[in-house]
Design an enzyme around this catalytic site. Structure first.
Site, PDB file in Angstrom:
ATOM      1  N   HIS A 238      14.121  -0.511 -27.908  1.00  0.00           N
ATOM      2  CA  HIS A 238      13.682   0.867 -27.428  1.00  0.00           C
ATOM      3  C   HIS A 238      14.687   1.732 -27.770  1.00  0.00           C
ATOM      4  CE1 HIS A 238      16.590   1.171 -23.931  1.00  0.00           C
ATOM      5  NE2 HIS A 238      16.544  -0.242 -24.207  1.00  0.00           N
ATOM      6  N   CYS A 239      14.296   3.049 -27.622  1.00  0.00           N
ATOM      7  CA  CYS A 239      15.416   4.005 -27.879  1.00  0.00           C
ATOM      8  C   CYS A 239      15.258   4.979 -26.384  1.00  0.00           C
ATOM      9  CB  CYS A 239      14.995   4.988 -29.072  1.00  0.00           C
ATOM     10  SG  CYS A 239      13.421   5.667 -29.256  1.00  0.00           S
ATOM     11  N   ALA A 240      15.642   6.160 -26.697  1.00  0.00           N
ATOM     12  CA  ALA A 240      15.990   6.982 -25.536  1.00  0.00           C
ATOM     13  C   ALA A 240      14.643   7.205 -24.557  1.00  0.00           C
ATOM     14  CB  ALA A 240      16.663   8.303 -25.684  1.00  0.00           C
TER      15      ALA A 240
END
Length: 465
Positions: free
Chosen positions: A26-28
Site C-alpha cells: 500500500h501507499c498513502a
C-alpha cells in the site's frame, strides 16, 4: 467480524481470491495488489465495496483507492488473512517488468525523483516562512522593520532554503544509483564531487565568473542545482559499477570497485556528461518557460486543462524535474499554481456530484473525495467519481483551464513544489496568499457550477450502475 475485515475479504474475493494474488502493498491512499491474472478481477464488484473510492489497473498493479488512513487499516486486515505482503519498492520492481518501454521509463523516473520530493517540499515551506517573516507588514505588527532583522537570522534562513538545491546533484545521483542497482553511497559521493568547492560555482559562472578549461576547450564547472547531469551520471555510474564488480575478484571488490567507479565516472561526468546534459537541461528549461510565458495566459490555460489527463495516464512524475529546474534557476515555481487549479477543479466537480446526488452511497464517496482533492490528492475524486461519470471529469478539466489561466494572468510564483490547494497556501505566504485563494475559488467554482448544471444527474448514476 469488524467492518474493515469484511471489506478486506470482499476486495480479495472480487480480485479473484487469494490464489490470484502474488502480493499486496500500500501507499498513502491505495491498496496495491499484484495479481496473476487480471482477467479474473471483477471491476464492478470492487467498485461497489464500502469505502472503495475507485480502482484501476496500472503499472502492473491493481490499485484500489481507499484514502489516507483507511488504506492502512484495510491492509492490516489483508495481512491477517495470510496473504503475502511486500514493500512498495519491492512491488514496484516486479511491476516495472510490465508495460511498454515508455511506461517503464516513466515509472523509473518517478522512482528516482519521488524520494527526493519531501526535502524539496520542506525547502519550499522554509522559503514561504521566510517570505512571511520578512514582510514589512508582518514585521510592523511587532514594531520592527526589515533593517531590524539580524544578519545571523538571514544566514540561518539561507541554510534552510539553499542547502537542498546546492547539493541537489548528490541527492539525484544517490537516488539514481539506488534505483538502477548501484551502491547508493557511491552515487552520493559522485554527486558531491559534482558540487565540490574546488570547482567554480555554477551560480558564480552564470553571473560572470570564469569556468575551468581543460584541453583548452572543455569548460568544467560545479553543477550546483543541476538535475539532468547527475541523473545521467547516476544511470551510467550504477551500470558501470555493476559491470566492474562482476570482473573484480571478491577479495579486492571493497577496494577496487568504488575506486574505479568514482575515478571513471567523475572524469566522464565533468568532461562529457556534464557539459552535454547541462546544455540539454537548459533547452528543456527554456521550452518550459516558453509554454508558461505564452501571452494572454494561454500557457496556464493549456497546462491547467491538460494536467489531470496526464495524471490519469500516470506519467505526471516526469514534471518533477521541470519544477526542480524552475525553483533552482528562477528561485520560484510558476507551474505549481497552475497545477493547483487543476487539482482544485477536480475537487469542485466531485463536490457538485456529492451535493447534487440523492444516492447516500455516492454522497459518502464523492464528498470525502472532494476533501481529499482539496488536500492535494485527486485520485479518489478522479477514479472514484469524476472519470466514472465522465462529464464531471470534463467539467473539472475546464475548471482547471480557467483557474490555470487566472494563475498565469496573476503571475503567481510558488516558493516550492508538490503540495497544492489547502496545504499549498504555505508556498504563497509572501504577499500572494489572497490571489492564490482567489485562483482556487475560480477553479473550484467553475468546475462546481458546470458539473451542477451540465455534468451530472442521478440518471447518469443509474446508467453507470
Amino acid at each position: 467480524m469488524s467492518e474493515n475485515h469484511r471489506i478486506a475479504e470482499e476486495i480479495i474475493a472480487a480480485v479473484g481470491g487469494k490464489e490470484n494474488i502474488s502480493s499486496v502493498a500500500h501507499c498513502a491512499t491505495r491498496l496495491r495488489i499484484m495479481v496473476d491474472d487480471k482477467e479474473k478481477i471483477n471491476q464492478a464488484e470492487v467498485e461497489k465495496i464500502d469505502k472503495v473510492k475507485g480502482a484501476f489497473y496500472n503499472s502492473g498493479q491493481y490499485q484500489v483507492i481507499l484514502g489516507t488512513g483507511t488504506v492502512n487499516r484495510i491492509f492490516e486486515e489483508v495481512e491477517k488473512m495470510g496473504i503475502d505482503s511486500a514493500s512498495k519498492s519491492e512491488q514496484s520492481k516486479e511491476a516495472a517488468k510490465s508495460g511498454n518501454a515508455f511506461q517503464r521509463g516513466i515509472r523509473t523516473f518517478g522512482d528516482v525523483f519521488v524520494p527526493i520530493i519531501p526535502v524539496l517540499v520542506a525547502t519550499g515551506l522554509f522559503m514561504g516562512l521566510r517570505g512571511l517573516l520578512t514582510q514589512e507588514q508582518v514585521l510592523g505588527l511587532f514594531g520592527l522593520t526589515p533593517a531590524d532583522i539580524s544578519e545571523n537570522f538571514l544566514l540561518f534562513t539561507q541554510i534552510l532554503t539553499d542547502t537542498a538545491f546546492i547539493f541537489l546533484p548528490a541527492l539525484v545521483a544517490w537516488s539514481t544509483f539506488r534505483v538502477f542497482g548501484g551502491t547508493p553511497i557511491i552515487g552520493l559521493v559522485l554527486g558531491l564531487m559534482l558540487v565540490s568547492p574546488a570547482l567554480p560555482n555554477a551560480w558564480g559562472v552564470a553571473t560572470g565568473a570564469e569556468p575551468l578549461y581543460f584541453f583548452g576547450f572543455v569548460p568544467v564547472v560545479g553543477y550546483q542545482g543541476a538535475v539532468l547531469p547527475a541523473f545521467i551520471a547516476g544511470i551510467l555510474g550504477a551500470k558501470f559499477e555493476r559491470a566492474v564488480r562482476k570482473r573484480v575478484p571478491e577479495a579486492l571488490d571493497l577496494i577496487v570497485t568504488p575506486f574505479v567507479t568514482l575515478l571513471v565516472m567523475i572524469i566522464a561526468s565533468l568532461f562529457i556528461i556534464g557539459p552535454i546534459f547541462h546544455a540539454v537541461e537548459e533547452y528543456i528549461l527554456q521550452g518550459t518557460l516558453f509554454v508558461l510565458g505564452l501571452p494572454l495566459g494561454l500557457g496556464g490555460l493549456l497546462i491547467g486543462g491538460l494536467n489531470q489527463i496526464i495524471v490519469v495516464t500516470g506519467v505526471h512524475h516526469i514534471f518533477n524535474m521541470l519544477e526542480i529546474q524552475l525553483l533552482e534557476k528562477l528561485g520560484y515555481n510558476p507551474y505549481n499554481a497552475i497545477v493547483t487549479a487543476a487539482v482544485a477543479a477536480q475537487g469542485g466537480a466531485a463536490l457538485a456530484v456529492g451535493m447534487k446526488t440523492k444516492s447516500i452511497k455516492l454522497k459518502a464517496l464523492a464528498l470525502p473525495s472532494a476533501l481529499s482533492a482539496f488536500l492535494g490528492i485527486t485520485e479518489p475524486a478522479i477514479f472514484g467519481v469524476n472519470l466514472r461519470y465522465v462529464k464531471p471529469f470534463i467539467m473539472g478539466l475546464i475548471g482547471g483551464a480557467v483557474g490555470g489561466f487566472a494563475a498565469s494572468i496573476f503571475g503567481l510564483k510558488a516558493t516550492g513544489m508538490s503540495i497544492t490547494v489547502i496545504p499549498g497556501t504555505l508556498l504563497y505566504l509572501n504577499e500572494q496568499i489572497f490571489l492564490y485563494i482567489l485562483v482556487n475559488l475560480i477553479a473550484i467554482g467553475t468546475a462546481f457550477v458546470l458539473t451542477w448544471m451540465f455534468g451530472f444527474t442521478d440518471k447518469k448514476l443509474q446508467e453507470v450502475e
